[in-house]
Write a protein that holds these residues in place. Structure first.
Motif, PDB file in Angstrom:
ATOM      1  N   PHE A 210       0.835  -1.195   0.000  1.00  0.00           N
ATOM      2  CA  PHE A 210       0.000   0.000   0.000  1.00  0.00           C
ATOM      3  C   PHE A 210       0.878   1.256   0.000  1.00  0.00           C
ATOM      4  N   VAL A 211       0.517   2.182  -0.876  1.00  0.00           N
ATOM      5  CA  VAL A 211       1.250   3.445  -1.000  1.00  0.00           C
ATOM      6  C   VAL A 211       0.545   4.506  -0.160  1.00  0.00           C
ATOM      7  N   SER A 212       1.318   5.323   0.524  1.00  0.00           N
ATOM      8  CA  SER A 212       0.727   6.374   1.352  1.00  0.00           C
ATOM      9  C   SER A 212       0.343   7.586   0.499  1.00  0.00           C
ATOM     10  N   LYS A 213      -0.757   8.207   0.836  1.00  0.00           N
ATOM     11  CA  LYS A 213      -1.250   9.439   0.195  1.00  0.00           C
ATOM     12  C   LYS A 213      -1.291   9.331  -1.340  1.00  0.00           C
ATOM     13  N   PRO A 214      -1.897   8.306  -1.894  1.00  0.00           N
ATOM     14  CA  PRO A 214      -1.883   8.156  -3.362  1.00  0.00           C
ATOM     15  C   PRO A 214      -2.638   9.268  -4.089  1.00  0.00           C
ATOM     16  N   THR A 215      -3.769   9.709  -3.535  1.00  0.00           N
ATOM     17  CA  THR A 215      -4.562  10.742  -4.203  1.00  0.00           C
ATOM     18  C   THR A 215      -3.814  12.079  -4.223  1.00  0.00           C
ATOM     19  N   GLU A 216      -3.221  12.439  -3.099  1.00  0.00           N
ATOM     20  CA  GLU A 216      -2.482  13.698  -3.021  1.00  0.00           C
ATOM     21  C   GLU A 216      -1.276  13.685  -3.953  1.00  0.00           C
ATOM     22  N   LYS A 217      -0.578  12.572  -3.997  1.00  0.00           N
ATOM     23  CA  LYS A 217       0.581  12.460  -4.889  1.00  0.00           C
ATOM     24  C   LYS A 217       0.159  12.524  -6.355  1.00  0.00           C
ATOM     25  N   THR A 218      -0.986  11.910  -6.678  1.00  0.00           N
ATOM     26  CA  THR A 218      -1.487  11.956  -8.050  1.00  0.00           C
ATOM     27  C   THR A 218      -1.800  13.388  -8.466  1.00  0.00           C
ATOM     28  N   ILE A 219      -2.403  14.154  -7.557  1.00  0.00           N
ATOM     29  CA  ILE A 219      -2.740  15.554  -7.859  1.00  0.00           C
ATOM     30  C   ILE A 219      -1.471  16.353  -8.145  1.00  0.00           C
ATOM     31  N   PHE A 220      -0.437  16.174  -7.327  1.00  0.00           N
ATOM     32  CA  PHE A 220       0.810  16.906  -7.540  1.00  0.00           C
ATOM     33  C   PHE A 220       1.487  16.488  -8.843  1.00  0.00           C
ATOM     34  N   ILE A 221       1.445  15.210  -9.169  1.00  0.00           N
ATOM     35  CA  ILE A 221       2.072  14.747 -10.417  1.00  0.00           C
ATOM     36  C   ILE A 221       1.319  15.292 -11.628  1.00  0.00           C
ATOM     37  N   LEU A 222      -0.010  15.295 -11.568  1.00  0.00           N
ATOM     38  CA  LEU A 222      -0.784  15.868 -12.673  1.00  0.00           C
ATOM     39  C   LEU A 222      -0.518  17.367 -12.802  1.00  0.00           C
ATOM     40  N   PHE A 223      -0.356  18.037 -11.661  1.00  0.00           N
ATOM     41  CA  PHE A 223       0.008  19.459 -11.701  1.00  0.00           C
ATOM     42  C   PHE A 223       1.373  19.642 -12.356  1.00  0.00           C
ATOM     43  N   LEU A 224       2.300  18.745 -12.043  1.00  0.00           N
ATOM     44  CA  LEU A 224       3.620  18.787 -12.672  1.00  0.00           C
ATOM     45  C   LEU A 224       3.516  18.590 -14.181  1.00  0.00           C
ATOM     46  N   VAL A 225       2.686  17.652 -14.612  1.00  0.00           N
ATOM     47  CA  VAL A 225       2.527  17.377 -16.043  1.00  0.00           C
ATOM     48  C   VAL A 225       1.925  18.589 -16.763  1.00  0.00           C
ATOM     49  N   VAL A 226       0.922  19.216 -16.155  1.00  0.00           N
ATOM     50  CA  VAL A 226       0.274  20.371 -16.777  1.00  0.00           C
ATOM     51  C   VAL A 226       1.259  21.531 -16.921  1.00  0.00           C
ATOM     52  N   THR A 227       2.014  21.814 -15.863  1.00  0.00           N
ATOM     53  CA  THR A 227       2.981  22.915 -15.938  1.00  0.00           C
ATOM     54  C   THR A 227       4.104  22.606 -16.925  1.00  0.00           C
ATOM     55  N   SER A 228       4.503  21.340 -17.021  1.00  0.00           N
ATOM     56  CA  SER A 228       5.531  20.965 -18.003  1.00  0.00           C
ATOM     57  C   SER A 228       5.024  21.170 -19.428  1.00  0.00           C
ATOM     58  N   CYS A 229       3.769  20.774 -19.671  1.00  0.00           N
ATOM     59  CA  CYS A 229       3.186  20.976 -21.003  1.00  0.00           C
ATOM     60  C   CYS A 229       3.061  22.464 -21.324  1.00  0.00           C
ATOM     61  N   LEU A 230       2.705  23.266 -20.318  1.00  0.00           N
ATOM     62  CA  LEU A 230       2.620  24.712 -20.525  1.00  0.00           C
ATOM     63  C   LEU A 230       3.995  25.289 -20.876  1.00  0.00           C
ATOM     64  N   CYS A 231       5.038  24.833 -20.205  1.00  0.00           N
ATOM     65  CA  CYS A 231       6.396  25.305 -20.502  1.00  0.00           C
ATOM     66  C   CYS A 231       6.829  24.875 -21.899  1.00  0.00           C
ATOM     67  N   ILE A 232       6.432  23.681 -22.322  1.00  0.00           N
ATOM     68  CA  ILE A 232       6.756  23.225 -23.677  1.00  0.00           C
ATOM     69  C   ILE A 232       6.092  24.126 -24.709  1.00  0.00           C
ATOM     70  N   VAL A 233       4.821  24.456 -24.474  1.00  0.00           N
ATOM     71  CA  VAL A 233       4.106  25.342 -25.404  1.00  0.00           C
ATOM     72  C   VAL A 233       4.777  26.717 -25.462  1.00  0.00           C
ATOM     73  N   LEU A 234       5.165  27.253 -24.311  1.00  0.00           N
ATOM     74  CA  LEU A 234       5.827  28.557 -24.280  1.00  0.00           C
ATOM     75  C   LEU A 234       7.175  28.513 -25.010  1.00  0.00           C
ATOM     76  N   ASN A 235       7.938  27.443 -24.791  1.00  0.00           N
ATOM     77  CA  ASN A 235       9.240  27.327 -25.468  1.00  0.00           C
ATOM     78  C   ASN A 235       9.082  27.221 -26.976  1.00  0.00           C
TER      79      ASN A 235
END
Length: 270
Positions: free
Chosen positions: A171-196
């Motif tokens: 069992f992994v601790s805090k799976p939902t919270e970690k998923t939210i942060f990872i999705l936030f990371l993915v969104v910001t990375s995609c935004l940076c790619i678009v800007l670049n």
């Protein structure tokens, strides 16, 4: 880990960036670096201790954790931030190198005041940094997806590796919270790619338009020079400049008219 050096680096790059580049810096500093320092780092702080399996076999939990998380997600996030921000150091180093050259000391002025005036080596350096940053962003997103089988953290993992006696549930601790942060990371990375990509396209398009305008102005100047030379050659072939030709023709006309008038008066007197 101290992030002061990265903050100073991003602040130094800001004055040599364009409008889109400044937006990229704001996204990296506010939505990625600060989020990592303030929140994300604490979510993954005790991830291995909080990783539990329903068996007490010594070494089973460690082996399963190492298999499912070969590198910690938050450490991979930190590595991505460092690698993405490092290419910007190329621009700062390039400007620093040029500013100590003799040309800088001779003219007593900055070589690059704003991004709109940069050209030559700095333009290529800035372009290369954009391409490298975009490559790192895409590479780390692919690495995230391949290492963890997607961008979601599961709450239950099945492990059958030795020394586990059988297939055990972990069992992994805090799976939902970690998923939210990872999705936030993915969104910001995609935004940076678009800007670049947008900034890269803008720079290339601007350079292309500038080259076309320079070629057009050169053609226009060459055509004017050809017309001027053609007029000069024509006048030279006749034997005198245009103003002298006009003056001579007017003088000849007045002499001819004066001779005719004198002849007429002599005839009348006779």
């Amino acid at each position: 880990m101290s992030w002061m050096f990265l903050r100073d680096l991003l602040s130094g790059v800001n004055k040599y960036s364009m409008g889109i580049g400044r937006i990229w810096l704001a996204v990296v500093f506010i939505f990625r670096l600060l989020v990592y320092m303030v929140a994300a780092e604490h979510v993954w702080k005790e991830e291995q201790k909080e990783f539990e399996c329903n068996v007490r076999q010594p070494g089973c939990e460690n082996v399963c954790f190492d298999y499912f998380f070969p590198i910690s997600q938050v450490r991979l996030w930190a590595l991505q931030l460092i690698m993405v921000s490092t290419p910007s150091l190329l621009v700062v180093l390039h400007v620093a190198y040029r500013e100590v050259e003799r040309k800088e000391k001779r003219h007593r002025k900055k070589l690059y005041v704003s991004p709109g005036t940069m050209g030559g080596g700095l333009w290529y350096t800035y372009l290369i940094s954009l391409m490298v940053k975009t490559g790192f962003e895409i590479g780390f997103l692919v690495l995230f997806y391949k290492l963890y089988d997607g961008f979601r953290v599961p709450y239950l993992l099945k492990c059958d590796l030795k020394p586990c006696p059988n297939t055990v549930d972990c069992f992994v601790s805090k799976p939902t919270e970690k998923t939210i942060f990872i999705l936030f990371l993915v969104v910001t990375s995609c935004l940076c790619i678009v800007l670049n990509v947008t900034e890269l396209s803008f720079l290339v398009l601007k350079c292309f338009i500038k080259c076309c305008l320079q070629k057009y102005s050169k053609r226009l100047k060459s055509s004017k020079c050809e017309c001027h030379n053609l007029k000069y050659v024509t006048c030279a072939e006749i034997g005198a400049p245009p103003l002298l030709q006009k003056h001579s023709s007017d003088l000849a006309t007045s002499i001819a008219q004066g001779g005719e008038t004198k002849l007429l008066c002599d005839t009348q007197e006779a």
